[in-house]
Scaffold this motif. Structure first.
Motif, mmCIF file in Angstrom:
data_model
loop_
_atom_site.group_PDB
_atom_site.id
_atom_site.type_symbol
_atom_site.label_atom_id
_atom_site.label_comp_id
_atom_site.label_asym_id
_atom_site.label_seq_id
_atom_site.Cartn_x
_atom_site.Cartn_y
_atom_site.Cartn_z
ATOM 1 N N ILE A 44 0.671 -1.242 -0.011
ATOM 2 C CA ILE A 44 -0.100 -0.045 -0.147
ATOM 3 C C ILE A 44 0.642 1.259 0.093
ATOM 4 O O ILE A 44 0.463 2.183 -0.789
ATOM 5 C CB ILE A 44 -0.850 -0.041 1.158
ATOM 6 C CG1 ILE A 44 -1.852 -1.173 1.258
ATOM 7 C CG2 ILE A 44 -1.672 1.325 1.282
ATOM 8 C CD1 ILE A 44 -2.829 -1.011 -0.368
ATOM 9 N N LEU A 45 1.970 1.170 0.495
ATOM 10 C CA LEU A 45 3.016 2.298 0.795
ATOM 11 C C LEU A 45 3.497 2.466 -0.619
ATOM 12 O O LEU A 45 3.680 3.597 -1.282
ATOM 13 C CB LEU A 45 4.149 2.227 1.541
ATOM 14 C CG LEU A 45 5.139 3.200 1.966
ATOM 15 C CD1 LEU A 45 4.368 4.461 2.287
ATOM 16 C CD2 LEU A 45 6.302 3.048 2.995
ATOM 17 N N GLY A 46 3.504 1.189 -1.441
ATOM 18 C CA GLY A 46 3.907 1.487 -2.852
ATOM 19 C C GLY A 46 2.732 1.974 -3.656
ATOM 20 O O GLY A 46 3.253 2.723 -4.773
ATOM 21 N N VAL A 47 1.845 1.776 -3.445
ATOM 22 C CA VAL A 47 0.639 2.206 -4.161
ATOM 23 C C VAL A 47 0.880 3.943 -4.040
ATOM 24 O O VAL A 47 0.663 4.549 -4.998
ATOM 25 C CB VAL A 47 -0.610 1.873 -3.639
ATOM 26 C CG1 VAL A 47 -1.915 2.859 -4.448
ATOM 27 C CG2 VAL A 47 -0.823 0.438 -3.955
ATOM 28 N N ALA A 48 1.007 4.493 -2.656
ATOM 29 C CA ALA A 48 1.263 5.799 -2.435
ATOM 30 C C ALA A 48 2.342 6.582 -3.360
ATOM 31 O O ALA A 48 2.173 7.444 -4.041
ATOM 32 C CB ALA A 48 1.452 5.947 -1.006
ATOM 33 N N LEU A 49 3.395 5.605 -3.492
ATOM 34 C CA LEU A 49 4.640 6.202 -3.909
ATOM 35 C C LEU A 49 4.395 6.216 -5.449
ATOM 36 O O LEU A 49 4.926 7.151 -6.232
ATOM 37 C CB LEU A 49 5.814 5.127 -3.855
ATOM 38 C CG LEU A 49 7.135 5.415 -4.778
ATOM 39 C CD1 LEU A 49 7.640 6.638 -4.330
ATOM 40 C CD2 LEU A 49 7.990 4.011 -4.375
ATOM 41 N N VAL A 58 2.214 -1.172 -10.348
ATOM 42 C CA VAL A 58 3.181 -2.489 -10.012
ATOM 43 C C VAL A 58 4.486 -1.955 -9.807
ATOM 44 O O VAL A 58 5.286 -2.615 -9.004
ATOM 45 C CB VAL A 58 3.040 -3.174 -11.458
ATOM 46 C CG1 VAL A 58 4.030 -4.390 -11.124
ATOM 47 C CG2 VAL A 58 1.606 -3.904 -11.652
ATOM 48 N N ALA A 59 4.975 -1.121 -10.628
ATOM 49 C CA ALA A 59 6.674 -0.734 -10.205
ATOM 50 C C ALA A 59 6.631 -0.250 -8.721
ATOM 51 O O ALA A 59 7.825 -0.331 -8.138
ATOM 52 C CB ALA A 59 7.028 0.324 -11.207
ATOM 53 N N GLY A 60 5.700 0.757 -8.344
ATOM 54 C CA GLY A 60 5.778 1.235 -7.032
ATOM 55 C C GLY A 60 5.719 0.139 -5.887
ATOM 56 O O GLY A 60 6.519 0.284 -5.099
ATOM 57 N N THR A 61 4.670 -0.674 -6.304
ATOM 58 C CA THR A 61 4.681 -1.657 -5.288
ATOM 59 C C THR A 61 5.772 -2.612 -4.983
ATOM 60 O O THR A 61 6.182 -3.148 -4.209
ATOM 61 C CB THR A 61 3.301 -2.481 -5.448
ATOM 62 O OG1 THR A 61 3.234 -2.936 -6.810
ATOM 63 C CG2 THR A 61 2.049 -1.725 -5.369
ATOM 64 N N LEU A 62 6.373 -3.106 -6.313
ATOM 65 C CA LEU A 62 7.520 -3.920 -6.369
ATOM 66 C C LEU A 62 8.654 -3.281 -5.882
ATOM 67 O O LEU A 62 9.197 -3.912 -4.870
ATOM 68 C CB LEU A 62 7.617 -4.514 -7.771
ATOM 69 C CG LEU A 62 8.941 -5.032 -8.220
ATOM 70 C CD1 LEU A 62 8.749 -6.367 -7.483
ATOM 71 C CD2 LEU A 62 9.243 -5.267 -9.727
ATOM 72 N N GLY A 97 1.179 4.297 4.351
ATOM 73 C CA GLY A 97 0.551 4.257 2.872
ATOM 74 C C GLY A 97 -0.725 4.749 2.951
ATOM 75 O O GLY A 97 -0.847 5.639 1.953
ATOM 76 N N LEU A 98 -1.561 4.548 3.700
ATOM 77 C CA LEU A 98 -3.033 4.924 3.772
ATOM 78 C C LEU A 98 -2.725 6.291 4.083
ATOM 79 O O LEU A 98 -3.652 7.137 3.444
ATOM 80 C CB LEU A 98 -3.722 4.233 4.824
ATOM 81 C CG LEU A 98 -4.185 2.849 4.482
ATOM 82 C CD1 LEU A 98 -4.753 2.154 5.902
ATOM 83 C CD2 LEU A 98 -5.034 2.648 3.474
ATOM 84 N N VAL A 99 -2.159 6.942 4.870
ATOM 85 C CA VAL A 99 -2.075 8.286 5.295
ATOM 86 C C VAL A 99 -1.502 8.823 4.103
ATOM 87 O O VAL A 99 -1.798 10.336 3.519
ATOM 88 C CB VAL A 99 -1.037 8.606 6.764
ATOM 89 C CG1 VAL A 99 -1.002 10.130 6.778
ATOM 90 C CG2 VAL A 99 -2.054 8.000 8.013
ATOM 91 N N ALA A 100 -0.327 8.604 3.524
ATOM 92 C CA ALA A 100 0.372 9.277 2.530
ATOM 93 C C ALA A 100 -0.600 9.548 1.243
ATOM 94 O O ALA A 100 -0.375 10.743 0.540
ATOM 95 C CB ALA A 100 1.427 8.293 1.904
ATOM 96 N N VAL A 101 -1.506 8.663 0.852
ATOM 97 C CA VAL A 101 -2.336 8.686 -0.213
ATOM 98 C C VAL A 101 -3.415 9.984 0.042
ATOM 99 O O VAL A 101 -3.643 10.753 -0.706
ATOM 100 C CB VAL A 101 -3.153 7.540 -0.529
ATOM 101 C CG1 VAL A 101 -4.514 7.808 -1.497
ATOM 102 C CG2 VAL A 101 -2.311 6.317 -1.013
#
Length: 263
Positions: A44-49, A58-62, A97-101
């Motif tokens: 989820i932090l990767g999704v925010a990134l 996919v790149a962020g989550t990876l 991740g949830l807060v960053a979004v």
């Protein structure tokens, strides 16, 4: 005639099962369930990134899943007590991740799809990514299969035969990060670890060899994906959780069969 989106969803579920089956066997053998959970939560932090930098999801989550997995593996190698550390890292990464979004300007996204999956929205491009990731994971595990088994069985034996357990642990870390990245859209961050653990645990009581357990985990995971989709279509239930429910039912049947056979 089945709709195209259902066919894509079924193929996506089977593709994820191909990757999670054999990898899940190693997760069960090595008692890495919490390890997988921490890596999945970090996605989820990767999704925010990815949303913040306009990268593909996919790149962020990876990137983030790989960073989390390598960090945890490094702590394990240094003898850290991992129960508490993993708990802190897993839930902190999810919360960050949830807060960053919520701080991203102009971004309005429903994170429930990333938390619980949205297999019915899988596109042809997603399918190619899922099957490509599954092929990469299967190839990686097939290449290192015997070494991974030896290092899992006994690290001292592995050292004596010239195998480096740290390298084999890194192989599993990379495979786990790839699985998290490709499975995120199908079952979501909160359910990925379930698809890693439950089919492998169900196959464990029925298999007579490591290879049989890995193959059984693939079969059970694929059947769970198809049965979960059927349940979702029939009862209008969420698809990702329905797949996990089907896998849990398979585990219950496997456990019952094991008790009957033992008796």
């Amino acid at each position: 005639m089945l709709d195209d989106f259902l066919i894509r969803a079924a193929l996506a579920g089977v593709g994820v099962a191909l990757a999670t089956g054999p990898l899940g066997a190693f997760v069960v053998w090595r008692r890495m369930a919490y390890f997988g959970d921490a890596t999945a939560h970090a996605a989820i932090l990767g999704v925010a990134l990815a949303l913040a930098t306009d990268l593909p999801i996919v790149a962020g989550t990876l990137v983030v899943a790989l960073a989390m997995a390598i960090s945890v593996a490094g702590l394990a190698a240094r003898g850290w007590a991992l129960d508490t550390t993993l708990g802190v890292m897993a839930h902190s990464a999810l919360a960050f991740g949830l807060v960053a979004v919520s701080f991203l300007p102009g971004v309005r996204t429903d994170l429930s799809a990333w938390l619980f999956g949205d297999i019915l929205a899988v596109s042809k491009g997603d399918l190619a990514l899922i099957w490509g990731g599954a092929a990469l994971v299967l190839g990686l595990l097939a290449w290192r299969w015997q070494a991974l088994l030896t290092a899992t069985l006994n690290e001292d034996l592995a050292h004596s035969t010239g195998i480096r357990p740290e390298r084999e642990r890194l192989v599993l870390v990379i495979a786990l990060a790839v699985v998290v990245a490709v499975a995120l859209k199908v079952v979501g961050a909160l359910l990925i670890s379930a698809m890693l653990i439950i089919p492998a645990a169900a196959a464990r009581g029925l298999a007579r060899s490591p290879e049989g357990m890995a193959a059984g985990a693939i079969g059970i995971g694929a059947l769970a994906a198809l049965a979960g989709l059927a349940l979702s279509l029939w009862q209008d239930t969420p698809a990702g959780p329905s797949i996990v429910v089907a896998a849990a039912a398979a585990f219950a049947v496997s456990a019952l069969m094991g008790r009957v056979r033992g008796a």
